[in-house]
Each structure stands twice: as structure tokens, then as C-alpha cells.
Design a protein around this motif. Sequence first.
Motif, PDB file in Angstrom:
ATOM      1  N   GLY A 138      -1.384 -35.597  35.126  1.00  0.00           N
ATOM      2  CA  GLY A 138      -1.354 -34.143  35.243  1.00  0.00           C
ATOM      3  C   GLY A 138      -0.315 -33.516  34.338  1.00  0.00           C
ATOM      4  O   GLY A 138      -0.536 -32.445  33.761  1.00  0.00           O
ATOM      5  N   GLN A 139       0.828 -34.186  34.186  1.00  0.00           N
ATOM      6  CA  GLN A 139       1.875 -33.668  33.303  1.00  0.00           C
ATOM      7  C   GLN A 139       1.436 -33.742  31.847  1.00  0.00           C
ATOM      8  O   GLN A 139       1.686 -32.814  31.065  1.00  0.00           O
ATOM      9  CB  GLN A 139       3.167 -34.443  33.533  1.00  0.00           C
ATOM     10  CG  GLN A 139       3.828 -34.139  34.878  1.00  0.00           C
ATOM     11  CD  GLN A 139       4.937 -35.114  35.228  1.00  0.00           C
ATOM     12  OE1 GLN A 139       4.976 -36.254  34.729  1.00  0.00           O
ATOM     13  NE2 GLN A 139       5.852 -34.692  36.083  1.00  0.00           N
ATOM     14  N   GLN A 140       0.776 -34.842  31.464  1.00  0.00           N
ATOM     15  CA  GLN A 140       0.273 -34.945  30.093  1.00  0.00           C
ATOM     16  C   GLN A 140      -0.751 -33.856  29.809  1.00  0.00           C
ATOM     17  O   GLN A 140      -0.781 -33.284  28.706  1.00  0.00           O
ATOM     18  CB  GLN A 140      -0.345 -36.326  29.866  1.00  0.00           C
ATOM     19  CG  GLN A 140       0.673 -37.451  29.828  1.00  0.00           C
ATOM     20  CD  GLN A 140       0.044 -38.780  29.461  1.00  0.00           C
ATOM     21  OE1 GLN A 140      -0.820 -38.848  28.590  1.00  0.00           O
ATOM     22  NE2 GLN A 140       0.459 -39.842  30.136  1.00  0.00           N
ATOM     23  N   GLN A 141      -1.580 -33.541  30.813  1.00  0.00           N
ATOM     24  CA  GLN A 141      -2.554 -32.479  30.634  1.00  0.00           C
ATOM     25  C   GLN A 141      -1.855 -31.149  30.367  1.00  0.00           C
ATOM     26  O   GLN A 141      -2.276 -30.362  29.513  1.00  0.00           O
ATOM     27  CB  GLN A 141      -3.438 -32.389  31.884  1.00  0.00           C
ATOM     28  CG  GLN A 141      -4.682 -31.525  31.717  1.00  0.00           C
ATOM     29  CD  GLN A 141      -4.421 -30.064  31.981  1.00  0.00           C
ATOM     30  OE1 GLN A 141      -3.442 -29.698  32.623  1.00  0.00           O
ATOM     31  NE2 GLN A 141      -5.288 -29.211  31.468  1.00  0.00           N
ATOM     32  N   PRO A 161     -10.980 -30.942  30.316  1.00  0.00           N
ATOM     33  CA  PRO A 161      -9.627 -31.511  30.236  1.00  0.00           C
ATOM     34  C   PRO A 161      -9.129 -32.117  31.540  1.00  0.00           C
ATOM     35  O   PRO A 161      -8.146 -32.849  31.542  1.00  0.00           O
ATOM     36  CB  PRO A 161      -8.775 -30.304  29.843  1.00  0.00           C
ATOM     37  CG  PRO A 161      -9.497 -29.141  30.428  1.00  0.00           C
ATOM     38  CD  PRO A 161     -10.958 -29.473  30.272  1.00  0.00           C
ATOM     39  N   LEU A 162      -9.797 -31.837  32.670  1.00  0.00           N
ATOM     40  CA  LEU A 162      -9.325 -32.346  33.957  1.00  0.00           C
ATOM     41  C   LEU A 162     -10.126 -33.543  34.450  1.00  0.00           C
ATOM     42  O   LEU A 162      -9.860 -34.065  35.532  1.00  0.00           O
ATOM     43  CB  LEU A 162      -9.402 -31.231  35.019  1.00  0.00           C
ATOM     44  CG  LEU A 162      -8.747 -29.900  34.674  1.00  0.00           C
ATOM     45  CD1 LEU A 162      -8.862 -28.933  35.838  1.00  0.00           C
ATOM     46  CD2 LEU A 162      -7.295 -30.094  34.269  1.00  0.00           C
ATOM     47  N   ARG A 171      -7.923 -30.635  41.615  1.00  0.00           N
ATOM     48  CA  ARG A 171      -8.021 -29.359  42.318  1.00  0.00           C
ATOM     49  C   ARG A 171      -6.736 -28.552  42.182  1.00  0.00           C
ATOM     50  O   ARG A 171      -6.779 -27.325  42.037  1.00  0.00           O
ATOM     51  CB  ARG A 171      -8.361 -29.615  43.788  1.00  0.00           C
ATOM     52  CG  ARG A 171      -9.814 -30.045  43.986  1.00  0.00           C
ATOM     53  CD  ARG A 171     -10.143 -30.332  45.427  1.00  0.00           C
ATOM     54  NE  ARG A 171     -11.571 -30.596  45.581  1.00  0.00           N
ATOM     55  CZ  ARG A 171     -12.132 -31.070  46.689  1.00  0.00           C
ATOM     56  NH1 ARG A 171     -11.364 -31.323  47.752  1.00  0.00           N
ATOM     57  NH2 ARG A 171     -13.426 -31.287  46.749  1.00  0.00           N
ATOM     58  N   ARG A 172      -5.590 -29.231  42.224  1.00  0.00           N
ATOM     59  CA  ARG A 172      -4.330 -28.518  42.045  1.00  0.00           C
ATOM     60  C   ARG A 172      -4.229 -27.953  40.634  1.00  0.00           C
ATOM     61  O   ARG A 172      -3.773 -26.818  40.431  1.00  0.00           O
ATOM     62  CB  ARG A 172      -3.153 -29.446  42.343  1.00  0.00           C
ATOM     63  CG  ARG A 172      -1.817 -28.692  42.393  1.00  0.00           C
ATOM     64  CD  ARG A 172      -0.707 -29.520  42.958  1.00  0.00           C
ATOM     65  NE  ARG A 172      -0.205 -30.491  41.996  1.00  0.00           N
ATOM     66  CZ  ARG A 172      -0.231 -31.803  42.155  1.00  0.00           C
ATOM     67  NH1 ARG A 172      -0.747 -32.326  43.254  1.00  0.00           N
ATOM     68  NH2 ARG A 172       0.260 -32.612  41.236  1.00  0.00           N
ATOM     69  N   LYS A 178      -5.803 -21.721  36.100  1.00  0.00           N
ATOM     70  CA  LYS A 178      -6.258 -20.339  36.256  1.00  0.00           C
ATOM     71  C   LYS A 178      -5.070 -19.384  36.256  1.00  0.00           C
ATOM     72  O   LYS A 178      -5.107 -18.321  35.617  1.00  0.00           O
ATOM     73  CB  LYS A 178      -7.060 -20.203  37.544  1.00  0.00           C
ATOM     74  CG  LYS A 178      -7.556 -18.785  37.828  1.00  0.00           C
ATOM     75  CD  LYS A 178      -8.481 -18.273  36.740  1.00  0.00           C
ATOM     76  CE  LYS A 178      -9.029 -16.898  37.071  1.00  0.00           C
ATOM     77  NZ  LYS A 178      -9.814 -16.317  35.960  1.00  0.00           N
ATOM     78  N   HIS A 179      -3.976 -19.748  36.943  1.00  0.00           N
ATOM     79  CA  HIS A 179      -2.793 -18.890  36.962  1.00  0.00           C
ATOM     80  C   HIS A 179      -2.177 -18.753  35.570  1.00  0.00           C
ATOM     81  O   HIS A 179      -1.744 -17.659  35.168  1.00  0.00           O
ATOM     82  CB  HIS A 179      -1.753 -19.454  37.932  1.00  0.00           C
ATOM     83  CG  HIS A 179      -2.143 -19.284  39.367  1.00  0.00           C
ATOM     84  ND1 HIS A 179      -1.507 -19.935  40.398  1.00  0.00           N
ATOM     85  CD2 HIS A 179      -3.103 -18.525  39.955  1.00  0.00           C
ATOM     86  CE1 HIS A 179      -2.058 -19.588  41.549  1.00  0.00           C
ATOM     87  NE2 HIS A 179      -3.023 -18.744  41.303  1.00  0.00           N
TER      88      HIS A 179
END
Length: 347
Positions: A138-141, A161-162, A171-172, A178-179
Motif C-alpha cells: 500500500g505504501q509503494q502504491q 493500481p490497487l 478498500r482502505r 478518492k480523498h
Amino acid sequence: MQPLLSLEAVSKHFAGHQALRDVELGVSAGEFVALLGPSGCGKTTLLRCIAGFLIPESGRIRIEGEDITAAPPYRRPLNTVFQSYALFPHMSVADNVAYGPRRAGASRREAQGRAREALALVGLGEMGARLPRALSGGQQQRVALARAIVNRPKLLLLDEPLSALDLKLRRRMQIELKHIQEKLGIAFIFVTHDQEEAMAMADRIVVMHAGRIEQVGAPADIYRAPATRFVAEFVGEPNLIPATPAGPGRARLAFAGLELAVPEGTSCAMVRPEDVVLVEGAAAPDLATATGVVEDVVAIGSVTTVFVRCGDLVLKVARLGMSGADLEPGATVAVGLRPAGLHFIAG
């Protein structure tokens, strides 16, 4: 108002296979658009044409009115985030993000400052000195996202990308992405085959099938009022009830002997599982009901789905939580639906 991105009758072939067929689409500044469809529908091909990695045989691609159809990728005011994050393994996180500004001519000091700002925006402000291998997926993304937005492109393209992340992290990240998009105000075009992902993130969904756009609309419209049978079956879990003509402008449905006024060309009526109920006691006056036999019960905790056979028709009934999980196959039940809530599909 002129759209940020305009696609005008864009078509693309590969060795006799038509991957895109006269695609027409407009995307506004600051809009989050999801390209949704099964594998091979043309969504990634369309993204690569917008990015400049592929050139369509016909049609035009414009950004703010400028024809960029044949422009190379580096001449387009956009950036792309791929499935594989493609981070430089020997560079620190900060240097990965600063690479774009440096290539664009920024001084090292300016590039590092912009990299810090981009990393702070994606919640990684304290990790600039780390190498990519020291980060989670998730951090690499998020580093890949920071690298893509550091130059503040007018348009950001994201190709699934997810997809490499586990379900909870994905989901997180959907919420976080989006934010970030709302904070930046940059238009996003997001490719996915995951309908829940598209529904959760997009302002508009573009449903694609066999190289064509089947429907464009807000998530609620795509879900509640699918334009075609394909959209109804691909997005969500539909109950499709066959309809046979019963006179001008009328059809008889294969449920409870219902005869209704329908649009011309109607082939079936759709009702979502959450809009079908198990009737206990006297039915409400606005419900059409039929008796059926339970074929199966699938309980996943948050939702229980009961499959009920009514003649040749099997209806899915969705109930919140574990309600209905104690029903046994073979049990006789009454099911009901509201004719006013049916959506009719032609073709």
C-alpha cells in the motif's frame, strides 16, 4: 463548458481484432471517471490511447480542445499510474518522486521540495529516506501516486493500481485515493474490472463491452437503471424476469402472472435482490407475491442471499445480516416484489 478530455469516434485494431469501436466520451476537469468492464473489453487499450502509448487508427483525442491524437506521451499534460508501481529500487522514496521534476528541468532543491509536498499529500511525509523494498504494498502504491502527481498534471490515468493489494487494504486505499483526488482537483480516469471499486470511487462509470461503451452514468444510475442486459448482469446481482408481449405496450412477466405497461421492445424486467422480500403473514397491498421453494442459502455475515425457485424462475433474495440463514433447501416460502420498482430492459 469545454470538457478537459474529449474522445471522438476513437477506434483501434490489433491483428484483425477491433479493440475499440467508435468510442465517444468527455471528461470534465476534476472529475473521477472509472472505466469498468471484463477482461478484453477495451478499457486498458482506451487508457493507453489517451496516454499516447497507442495511436488509434481513426478518431480524435483532445485535451482542452487541442488535438493530441498523435502526440508522444511526454508531450501530453497527463501522467499514468500502472499496475506494477515501477519504482526505481536503488533510489530513495524521495528521489523516486523527485525524478519527474528533475527530468522537467527543476533544480535539485526545488525537486526535493516538491517531492516532500507530494509525499505529505499521500501520507508518507516521514518515509522519504527509505528504499521502496522497505515499504508495504500500500505504501509503494502511494509512492507511485506521489510520483505521478508531483508535476500536477491536468489528468491522471490509473491502470488497476490497487489490484495487487489484499482486500482490506484495497478498500482502505479506495477511500484514500478518492480523498486525494478531491483534494488535488485533478481529473482521474481509473481502469478497473471490480464493480464495487468503481461504485465506491467514481463520479461517473463508463461500462465497456467488446470495445464499445455500453453505458455512462453516475454509480446509482448504472446500478438502478442499466441501459442494457449486459450492464444489468455485469454490475451487481440482478434478478432478470422474462417478459412476453401481451398486446400493444404491455407484457406478461414470468412472476405471479403480472401483466404491466412496459416500454417498447422490453425483453425482461430487473429487480435487485435487496428489493425482493420473503413474505411472512399477510402481504402488503403493493406487493406482487408468488410461492416458491428454497434452493440454496448463502450467508456471508453482512448479507444472507436466499435462492428461491418460482416455477422456471430462480430469484435471489438479499437480507441484511444472518436473517434467513436458518432456512433449509426445500422449504416453501412466499416471495414478493413491488411492480413499481421494476426496471425494464429492451433487447
